[in-house]
Scaffold this motif. Structure first.
Motif, PDB file in Angstrom:
ATOM      1  N   ASP A   1     -43.541 -20.592  84.995  1.00 37.68           N
ATOM      2  CA  ASP A   1     -42.673 -20.011  83.971  1.00 37.68           C
ATOM      3  C   ASP A   1     -41.553 -20.970  83.628  1.00 37.68           C
ATOM      4  OD1 ASP A   1     -43.564 -17.074  83.605  1.00 37.68           O
ATOM      5  OD2 ASP A   1     -43.452 -17.281  85.781  1.00 37.68           O
ATOM      6  N   GLN A   2     -41.271 -21.037  82.351  1.00 31.97           N
ATOM      7  CA  GLN A   2     -40.123 -21.814  81.878  1.00 31.97           C
ATOM      8  C   GLN A   2     -38.939 -20.855  81.783  1.00 31.97           C
ATOM      9  OE1 GLN A   2     -39.626 -23.516  77.710  1.00 31.97           O
ATOM     10  NE2 GLN A   2     -40.495 -25.270  78.794  1.00 31.97           N
ATOM     11  N   LEU A   3     -38.013 -20.938  82.734  1.00 29.17           N
ATOM     12  CA  LEU A   3     -36.952 -19.950  82.877  1.00 29.17           C
ATOM     13  C   LEU A   3     -35.631 -20.340  82.240  1.00 29.17           C
ATOM     14  CD1 LEU A   3     -37.539 -18.926  86.615  1.00 29.17           C
ATOM     15  CD2 LEU A   3     -38.471 -17.881  84.549  1.00 29.17           C
ATOM     16  N   ASP A   4     -35.505 -21.561  81.745  1.00 26.03           N
ATOM     17  CA  ASP A   4     -34.237 -21.976  81.143  1.00 26.03           C
ATOM     18  C   ASP A   4     -33.911 -21.162  79.894  1.00 26.03           C
ATOM     19  OD1 ASP A   4     -34.013 -23.803  83.127  1.00 26.03           O
ATOM     20  OD2 ASP A   4     -34.585 -25.535  81.917  1.00 26.03           O
ATOM     21  N   ARG A   5     -34.927 -20.737  79.182  1.00 28.40           N
ATOM     22  CA  ARG A   5     -34.765 -19.892  77.991  1.00 28.40           C
ATOM     23  C   ARG A   5     -35.702 -18.703  78.127  1.00 28.40           C
ATOM     24  NH1 ARG A   5     -36.445 -21.916  73.308  1.00 28.40           N
ATOM     25  NH2 ARG A   5     -34.767 -21.187  71.962  1.00 28.40           N
ATOM     26  N   MET A   6     -35.183 -17.504  77.872  1.00 29.46           N
ATOM     27  CA  MET A   6     -35.971 -16.292  78.013  1.00 29.46           C
ATOM     28  C   MET A   6     -36.111 -15.596  76.662  1.00 29.46           C
ATOM     29  SD  MET A   6     -36.547 -16.391  81.275  1.00 29.46           S
ATOM     30  CE  MET A   6     -37.074 -14.764  81.773  1.00 29.46           C
ATOM     31  N   LYS A   7     -37.245 -14.946  76.477  1.00 24.45           N
ATOM     32  CA  LYS A   7     -37.499 -14.196  75.257  1.00 24.45           C
ATOM     33  C   LYS A   7     -37.338 -12.703  75.528  1.00 24.45           C
ATOM     34  CE  LYS A   7     -40.969 -17.401  73.403  1.00 24.45           C
ATOM     35  NZ  LYS A   7     -42.424 -17.549  73.086  1.00 24.45           N
ATOM     36  N   LEU A   8     -36.702 -12.017  74.595  1.00 26.39           N
ATOM     37  CA  LEU A   8     -36.586 -10.566  74.671  1.00 26.39           C
ATOM     38  C   LEU A   8     -36.987  -9.981  73.324  1.00 26.39           C
ATOM     39  CD1 LEU A   8     -35.726  -8.019  76.207  1.00 26.39           C
ATOM     40  CD2 LEU A   8     -33.419  -8.335  75.277  1.00 26.39           C
ATOM     41  N   ASP A   9     -38.096  -9.253  73.309  1.00 26.18           N
ATOM     42  CA  ASP A   9     -38.552  -8.555  72.115  1.00 26.18           C
ATOM     43  C   ASP A   9     -38.186  -7.080  72.222  1.00 26.18           C
ATOM     44  OD1 ASP A   9     -39.592 -10.968  71.404  1.00 26.18           O
ATOM     45  OD2 ASP A   9     -41.690 -10.422  71.655  1.00 26.18           O
ATOM     46  N   PHE A  10     -37.585  -6.522  71.175  1.00 27.30           N
ATOM     47  CA  PHE A  10     -37.229  -5.107  71.163  1.00 27.30           C
ATOM     48  C   PHE A  10     -37.373  -4.571  69.745  1.00 27.30           C
ATOM     49  CE2 PHE A  10     -33.444  -7.664  70.619  1.00 27.30           C
ATOM     50  CZ  PHE A  10     -32.793  -7.082  69.540  1.00 27.30           C
ATOM     51  N   THR A  11     -37.509  -3.266  69.624  1.00 28.07           N
ATOM     52  CA  THR A  11     -37.663  -2.634  68.317  1.00 28.07           C
ATOM     53  C   THR A  11     -36.428  -1.820  67.984  1.00 28.07           C
ATOM     54  OG1 THR A  11     -38.788  -0.726  69.311  1.00 28.07           O
ATOM     55  CG2 THR A  11     -40.166  -2.533  68.520  1.00 28.07           C
ATOM     56  N   VAL A  12     -36.026  -1.850  66.718  1.00 30.91           N
ATOM     57  CA  VAL A  12     -34.850  -1.108  66.253  1.00 30.91           C
ATOM     58  C   VAL A  12     -35.207  -0.414  64.938  1.00 30.91           C
ATOM     59  CG1 VAL A  12     -33.202  -2.665  67.335  1.00 30.91           C
ATOM     60  CG2 VAL A  12     -33.976  -3.137  65.009  1.00 30.91           C
ATOM     61  N   PRO A  13     -34.476   0.654  64.578  1.00 30.92           N
ATOM     62  CA  PRO A  13     -34.698   1.293  63.276  1.00 30.92           C
ATOM     63  C   PRO A  13     -34.475   0.308  62.134  1.00 30.92           C
ATOM     64  CG  PRO A  13     -33.403   2.707  64.706  1.00 30.92           C
ATOM     65  CD  PRO A  13     -33.506   1.383  65.405  1.00 30.92           C
ATOM     66  N   GLU A  14     -35.165   0.525  61.049  1.00 29.03           N
ATOM     67  CA  GLU A  14     -35.109  -0.421  59.934  1.00 29.03           C
ATOM     68  C   GLU A  14     -33.721  -0.542  59.329  1.00 29.03           C
ATOM     69  OE1 GLU A  14     -37.473   0.831  56.638  1.00 29.03           O
ATOM     70  OE2 GLU A  14     -37.047   2.945  56.942  1.00 29.03           O
ATOM     71  N   VAL A  15     -32.846   0.466  59.535  1.00 27.30           N
ATOM     72  CA  VAL A  15     -31.502   0.394  58.943  1.00 27.30           C
ATOM     73  C   VAL A  15     -30.666  -0.722  59.550  1.00 27.30           C
ATOM     74  CG1 VAL A  15     -31.452   2.835  58.320  1.00 27.30           C
ATOM     75  CG2 VAL A  15     -30.659   2.130  60.585  1.00 27.30           C
ATOM     76  N   PHE A  16     -31.091  -1.274  60.683  1.00 21.80           N
ATOM     77  CA  PHE A  16     -30.329  -2.344  61.334  1.00 21.80           C
ATOM     78  C   PHE A  16     -30.819  -3.738  60.926  1.00 21.80           C
ATOM     79  CE2 PHE A  16     -29.398   1.232  64.069  1.00 21.80           C
ATOM     80  CZ  PHE A  16     -28.099   1.014  64.452  1.00 21.80           C
ATOM     81  N   ILE A  17     -31.777  -3.820  60.021  1.00 22.13           N
ATOM     82  CA  ILE A  17     -32.340  -5.120  59.643  1.00 22.13           C
ATOM     83  C   ILE A  17     -31.259  -6.059  59.108  1.00 22.13           C
ATOM     84  CG2 ILE A  17     -33.904  -6.293  58.034  1.00 22.13           C
ATOM     85  CD1 ILE A  17     -35.803  -3.974  58.296  1.00 22.13           C
ATOM     86  N   SER A  18     -30.362  -5.518  58.278  1.00 15.37           N
ATOM     87  CA  SER A  18     -29.359  -6.380  57.645  1.00 15.37           C
ATOM     88  C   SER A  18     -28.401  -6.998  58.649  1.00 15.37           C
ATOM     89  CB  SER A  18     -28.568  -5.572  56.613  1.00 15.37           C
ATOM     90  OG  SER A  18     -27.911  -4.477  57.246  1.00 15.37           O
ATOM     91  N   GLN A  19     -28.293  -6.439  59.842  1.00 15.36           N
ATOM     92  CA  GLN A  19     -27.367  -6.955  60.846  1.00 15.36           C
ATOM     93  C   GLN A  19     -28.044  -7.861  61.867  1.00 15.36           C
ATOM     94  OE1 GLN A  19     -25.732  -2.652  61.445  1.00 15.36           O
ATOM     95  NE2 GLN A  19     -24.198  -4.063  62.202  1.00 15.36           N
ATOM     96  N   LEU A  20     -29.337  -8.078  61.721  1.00 21.54           N
ATOM     97  CA  LEU A  20     -30.072  -8.849  62.721  1.00 21.54           C
ATOM     98  C   LEU A  20     -30.802 -10.021  62.094  1.00 21.54           C
ATOM     99  CD1 LEU A  20     -31.510  -5.911  64.857  1.00 21.54           C
ATOM    100  CD2 LEU A  20     -29.663  -7.453  65.473  1.00 21.54           C
ATOM    101  N   GLY A  21     -30.072 -10.786  61.293  1.00 23.06           N
ATOM    102  CA  GLY A  21     -30.655 -11.984  60.722  1.00 23.06           C
ATOM    103  C   GLY A  21     -30.793 -13.081  61.764  1.00 23.06           C
ATOM    104  N   LYS A  22     -31.562 -14.103  61.446  1.00 24.52           N
ATOM    105  CA  LYS A  22     -31.772 -15.208  62.372  1.00 24.52           C
ATOM    106  C   LYS A  22     -30.441 -15.857  62.736  1.00 24.52           C
ATOM    107  CE  LYS A  22     -34.571 -19.346  63.054  1.00 24.52           C
ATOM    108  NZ  LYS A  22     -35.616 -20.225  62.484  1.00 24.52           N
ATOM    109  N   GLY A  23     -30.203 -16.033  64.036  1.00 24.45           N
ATOM    110  CA  GLY A  23     -28.970 -16.622  64.522  1.00 24.45           C
ATOM    111  C   GLY A  23     -27.887 -15.618  64.872  1.00 24.45           C
ATOM    112  N   SER A  24     -28.124 -14.331  64.611  1.00 27.34           N
ATOM    113  CA  SER A  24     -27.120 -13.311  64.940  1.00 27.34           C
ATOM    114  C   SER A  24     -26.940 -13.208  66.455  1.00 27.34           C
ATOM    115  CB  SER A  24     -27.546 -11.946  64.383  1.00 27.34           C
ATOM    116  OG  SER A  24     -27.699 -11.998  62.990  1.00 27.34           O
ATOM    117  N   ALA A  25     -25.703 -13.024  66.883  1.00 26.81           N
ATOM    118  CA  ALA A  25     -25.394 -12.900  68.312  1.00 26.81           C
ATOM    119  C   ALA A  25     -25.422 -11.428  68.708  1.00 26.81           C
ATOM    120  CB  ALA A  25     -24.038 -13.503  68.626  1.00 26.81           C
TER     121      ALA A  25
END
Length: 383
Positions: A209-233
């Motif tokens: 396993d490459q542990l220096d960077r981890m991936k986390l996939d999660f699902t959210v309601p579509e109303v939050f799409i505008s707040q989760l653009g690429k690079g959002s913290a």
């Protein structure tokens, strides 16, 4: 034999006239006692009703605003940035293992060696054939310049030399299959086999396993799409570290919204150079939108009235009035009031049980805050 006359009770001998007189006197006495008892009860109830009821002791809360937001909590399973199960490409016996459990390795590091005696012998034979073909080609090339050998013979020998080189490359590939190497930088897991075991394609030797960077996939309601653009913290938490928050960055958002759940999958990346987080951990993400300042009251101040809600508001004359309210979002211990109250109103937070509209109350103290959430682990430590 005893006669029926002898079985009569003693009072049967009293004359009928005297018996009727005694019955009348008994009835009068009973009626008199009843009237006396009812009078006593009436006097007691009037005395109790006349006694003033003491005001109820209550705790009040002065209505104020608090920061509010529409929140959602998403969960996902943590995965390493790169992950693979190390396995052999051929069926062979393990000759040596070159790693320890949990060791950090680099791309190309040798992890396991499989038996390859036959391939080594084939390689020696192929190299000898190639050397012979090269010597013969060199000799024929010299004769061809003087015209002693036809050029077609030289061409045939050249082809045989090419085939000999191809044979060496084929055997080298077979030898490479018997040397299991790390495909990328990472950390190996537990060793699953021992030296001498026979492995085949699909047999897991260990994991990487490459542990220096981890991936986390999660699902959210579509109303939050505008707040989760690429690079959002975003901030995430792990059940293994309940008191810590980890920072993640949105790497990408799926190109489709699920038409059934109206949710979308978001992939985030977490920096994990300390290797504290491990693949398979459950992570939670708290997201907020529509941040605002809202009027709030303690949750325990609410009085359910069927499908609606109400609160008791303190009046200037130290009595209370029950008013209906509209509620909105909730945070631990507090609820948003969208209609029915204004800043500065005082509502009863404790002691609402038994109150009625217009009841007199006595304020014992002001609301200090909601009760702390129950922590079973802390309770166990205290015991």
């Amino acid at each position: 034999m005893t006669s029926p006359r002898a079985l009569r009770p003693p009072f049967a001998k009293i004359p009928r006239r005297i018996s009727r007189k005694l019955s009348t006197q008994t009835l009068r006495i009973s009626l008199g006692l009843g009237v006396t008892f009812l009078s006593a009860c009436k006097d007691g109830s009037e005395t109790a009703a006349a006694a003033p009821k003491p005001p109820a002791q209550v705790v009040v809360y002065k209505v104020e605003t608090r920061p509010f937001a529409d929140t959602t909590t998403a969960v996902g399973t943590l995965r390493s940035n790169e992950s693979v199960e190390i396995s052999a490409a051929v069926t062979e016996q393990v000759e040596a293992l070159h790693f320890e459990d949990g060791q950090t390795v680099k791309k190309g590091d040798l992890l396991a060696t499989l038996t390859s005696h036959e391939e080594i012998a084939q390689m020696a034979n192929a190299k000898a054939i190639l050397a012979e073909e090269e010597r013969e080609l060199k000799r024929l090339s010299g004769l061809s310049e003087t015209g002693s050998v036809a050029k077609v013979t030289v061409a045939e020998r050249t082809t045989r030399g090419v085939l000999a080189k191809a044979g060496i490359d084929r055997i080298q590939a077979m030898l490479d299959d018997r040397n299991v190497r790390a495909p990328f930088d990472g950390v190996v897991g537990l060793r699953r086999i021992s030296v001498g075991a026979t492995v085949s394609p699909g047999t897991v030797i260990t994991t990487l396993d490459q542990l220096d960077r981890m991936k986390l996939d999660f699902t959210v309601p579509e109303v939050f799409i505008s707040q989760l653009g690429k690079g959002s913290a975003i901030s995430v938490r792990a059940a293994a570290y309940p008191d810590r928050t980890f920072e993640a960055t949105v790497e990408n958002v799926d190109s489709r919204v699920d038409p059934v759940t109206r949710s979308i999958t978001v992939r985030s990346i977490i920096d994990n150079k300390s290797h504290e987080l491990l693949p398979g951990m459950l992570m939670s993400v708290n997201l907020q939108r529509n941040q605002r300042e809202a009027i709030t009251v303690p949750e325990r101040a609410l009085v359910p009235l069927g499908k609606s809600q109400a609160v008791f508001r303190l009046k200037e004359d130290s009595s209370v009035e029950r008013i209906g309210v509209q509620i909105g979002a909730r945070v631990p211990g507090f609820v948003e009031i969208t209609e029915g109250l204004k800043v500065g109103d005082q509502v009863i937070s404790d002691g609402v049980g038994g109150l009625s509209n217009g009841a007199a109350v006595k304020v014992s103290e002001s609301f200090s805050g909601p009760a702390e959430m129950f922590n079973p682990s802390a309770d166990a430590e205290a015991r």
